[in-house]
Motif scaffolding. Structure first.
Motif, short mmCIF file in Angstrom:
data_model
loop_
_atom_site.label_atom_id
_atom_site.label_comp_id
_atom_site.label_asym_id
_atom_site.label_seq_id
_atom_site.Cartn_x
_atom_site.Cartn_y
_atom_site.Cartn_z
N LYS A 18 0.92 -1.51 -0.05
CA LYS A 18 -0.37 -0.11 0.01
C LYS A 18 0.92 1.40 -0.22
CE LYS A 18 -4.01 -1.51 2.69
NZ LYS A 18 -5.20 -2.91 1.66
N ASN A 20 1.18 6.03 -1.11
CA ASN A 20 0.52 6.56 -1.72
C ASN A 20 0.25 7.76 -2.66
OD1 ASN A 20 2.74 8.00 -0.69
ND2 ASN A 20 3.09 9.21 0.93
N TYR A 21 1.15 6.23 -3.61
CA TYR A 21 1.71 6.85 -5.28
C TYR A 21 1.17 5.99 -5.70
CZ TYR A 21 6.54 4.68 -4.22
OH TYR A 21 7.12 3.83 -4.04
N GLU A 22 -0.16 6.15 -7.14
CA GLU A 22 0.18 5.20 -7.88
C GLU A 22 0.90 4.92 -9.09
OE1 GLU A 22 -4.19 4.14 -8.57
OE2 GLU A 22 -4.53 6.02 -7.15
N PHE A 23 1.77 6.60 -8.97
CA PHE A 23 2.20 6.69 -10.47
C PHE A 23 3.75 6.82 -10.97
CE2 PHE A 23 -2.43 7.73 -11.02
CZ PHE A 23 -2.80 6.86 -12.44
N LEU A 119 1.93 3.29 -14.45
CA LEU A 119 1.94 2.86 -13.27
C LEU A 119 2.32 2.18 -12.43
CD1 LEU A 119 -1.80 1.00 -14.09
CD2 LEU A 119 -1.65 2.76 -11.77
N ILE A 120 2.86 1.99 -11.08
CA ILE A 120 3.24 1.46 -10.02
C ILE A 120 2.97 -0.13 -10.41
CG2 ILE A 120 3.82 1.19 -7.86
CD1 ILE A 120 5.27 3.40 -8.48
N SER A 121 1.57 -0.48 -10.15
CA SER A 121 0.95 -1.30 -10.45
C SER A 121 1.80 -2.38 -11.68
CB SER A 121 -0.29 -1.62 -10.10
OG SER A 121 -0.70 -1.25 -10.88
N TRP A 124 5.53 -2.69 -10.26
CA TRP A 124 5.18 -4.37 -10.12
C TRP A 124 5.18 -5.55 -10.42
CZ3 TRP A 124 7.49 -4.53 -4.82
CH2 TRP A 124 6.51 -5.56 -3.99
#
Lengths: 354, 354
Positions: A18, A20-23, A119-121, A124
């Motif tokens: 989790k 606090n940043y998504e990008f 996108l960080i996801s 990942w």
């Protein structure tokens, strides 16, 4: 490869933290706090036990043998494709370059060029694929780098991998000992990687999805080395430009002729169909999990039998012969006995294939 | 560096060959005929005697000592700036990372990501700078890779360099032996590289053009090693994030306090003025040709004197001290005795600085 139960279990055990940043933002490339966060939260975390953390920007490589180095940048588009993604592709591709030089792959450097907004996801998932490919092949990530470019100056993610291996043989597989009568072998079906990418880009649908052949072939090379030694005279992974281009390179460099038999070229039916549909010659289409070998004729049948006995190279086949008839040229013979010269690939068939 | 008479004479002896193409096209990334032409006509030609040509995609590195590896991608914008370009920057930057780990730089891999439409003549100039920087530093290009991305998916040219060096000392310069009383030294004026890039981007004009400090500092490191051995306890080149970020990293990692004296920080007047104009703190601005050292206090004066005696580090200076007062923190003391905590850089000051 991506549906291997151990990989699925690894992914379940490593959910995206989790954050606090998504990008990706430009700050992730600053070298400051955000870069450190990206490294700790995402990159180190995802690579897990495949990463040797060293404090400096440079890392010591502990090798048992002469170092062999190979570098490759990966700019494949799309990042995900049937059978793999840029993550396993970059690991496997670099391992294969080392293997072809007779080196056991040991370490990798990883350098990422991320585009602002990526996108960080998605990053990942790719990192987990890198970890899995490293684990499968017993290589460790030893050093790395992370840069961020502003939106529109890149395309999501480019990865450079430099591989460090240790030489396990004195034999050179550069074709310098090839002679007339030697036999050309391919370790598996051709053109799968290129057509997997192409069918995604062109939204082609077949009954069977075309899968990239991306995989590391070092275990197979070690097997051949141990069993056949210097009766193996040439090794190369036919990536960009396909088998047509690689065989042209060695034919020219060694001024020898190569005659291929079209009907002996292994190709999966769905790949063959896609090539026909798009008017592409499979001989020029990229591969990412097979290799070409030139071997002494007396060993040829045994080499193929040995490859066919192990998982991943069951479709290895003799596809041609070295001759003196047309030095420097590759000729393809069809089933009616007709011959045509196979030149090196001209122009660009499939941009950003790897 | 770019106006060195030998470099000018090298450039005169190596004019851009007459070609029937002026720009990079997607075909140059195909792996086929056009890739071979780009390699032979341009890349191999420009690198000249700095290139060790090996037939395979992987290369054997002949080393006298444990291999040390470092990787970096360069995405600097603009490609050319006062004092250098992406070509010498990528060579020097990678050499410096090796030097900081106590390794003599020996080999480089070069991986280019070219954008479709990039001018061949601009690429040629950059390649000549790479050759010149390699020559100055006695390193050889051992292997490489060339990819082309479609227009709009890159930004002219990104370069990844991986450096291979040989360890010349058993000493680790990771700060693990630092203790209270040790002295912090910087080898030259700070913030020059970042402000050179920034002044081009912002079209700032000063009486004196701000030049990037890009250079390789291995000779200086070798000199210090030979003269002071393990009295040198920490070495690092403060690139992205500047000296503020690097000193924070080591302060945190070793849980020690660092106190800097603002008035002792060497900085060129034009760089200082530009920082003030743009409201930037020079402590966070990138450097590409200086290093930080932490040394035993008894050796500090001698180290500075030794550095001052040679070309390129005449402005080396003692800038601070290790203490026990504020473990994990970097504190800056101004000339009035006021103190402020220097944190790691947050956010992004200057994107694409290297």
């Amino acid at each position: 490869m991506s549906d291997h139960p151990e990989f699925i279990s690894m992914k379940l055990q490593c959910p995206l933290p989790k954050l606090n940043y998504e990008f990706i933002t430009l700050g992730h490339g600053s070298g400051g706090v955000l870069t450190h966060r990206l490294l700790e939260d995402i990159i180190f975390n995802a690579l897990g036990d495949r990463l040797i953390k060293q404090v400096h920007d440079a890392a010591i490589a502990d090798l048992n043998g002469t170092p062999v180095i190979s570098t490759d940048s990966f700019v494949v588009s799309p990042l995900h494709f049937p059978g793999g993604n840029i993550g396993d592709l970059c690991v496997n591709g670099t391992i294969n370059d080392l293997a072809m030089a007779g080196a056991r792959p040991r370490y990798l450097s990883l350098a990422f060029i991320l585009e602002e907004g990526f996108l960080i996801s998605a990053f990942w998932d790719i990192l987990l694929s890198i970890r899995w490919a490293c684990q499968l092949n017993n290589v460790m990530v030893i050093t790395g780098d992370t840069k961020v470019v502003d939106k529109g100056s890149g395309d999501q993610l480019f990865i450079n991998t430099t591989g460090i291996g240790e030489l396990v043989t004195e034999i050179k597989f550069d074709g310098s000992t090839c002679k007339s009568g030697d036999v050309v072998i391919v370790s598996g079906p051709i053109a799968s990687h290129g057509m997997a990418i192409m069918s995604v880009r062109e939204h082609l649908e077949f009954e069977t999805t075309i899968q990239s052949d991306t995989k590391a072939v070092y275990p197979e090379i070690e097997l051949l080395l141990n069993n056949f030694g210097d009766r193996i005279k040439f090794l190369r992974d036919p990536t960009r430009g396909g088998i047509g281009t690689v065989l042209n390179e060695v034919a020219r460099a060694r001024n020898m002729g190569i005659e291929l038999e079209q009907e002996k070229l292994p190709i999966l039916p769905e790949v063959d169909a896609a090539c026909e549909l798009l008017g592409l010659d499979p001989i020029y289409v990229a591969n990412e999990g097979i290799f070409l070998a030139v071997v002494e004729s007396s060993a040829a049948e045994d080499v193929v039998e040995k490859l066919n006995s192990i998982n991943g190279t069951q479709q290895a086949a003799i596809i041609g012969i070295i001759n003196e008839d047309h030095p420097g040229k590759v000729v393809l013979r069809n089933s009616f006995g007709g011959r045509r010269v196979v030149n090196m690939l001209t122009g660009q068939q499939l941009p950003r294939i790897c």
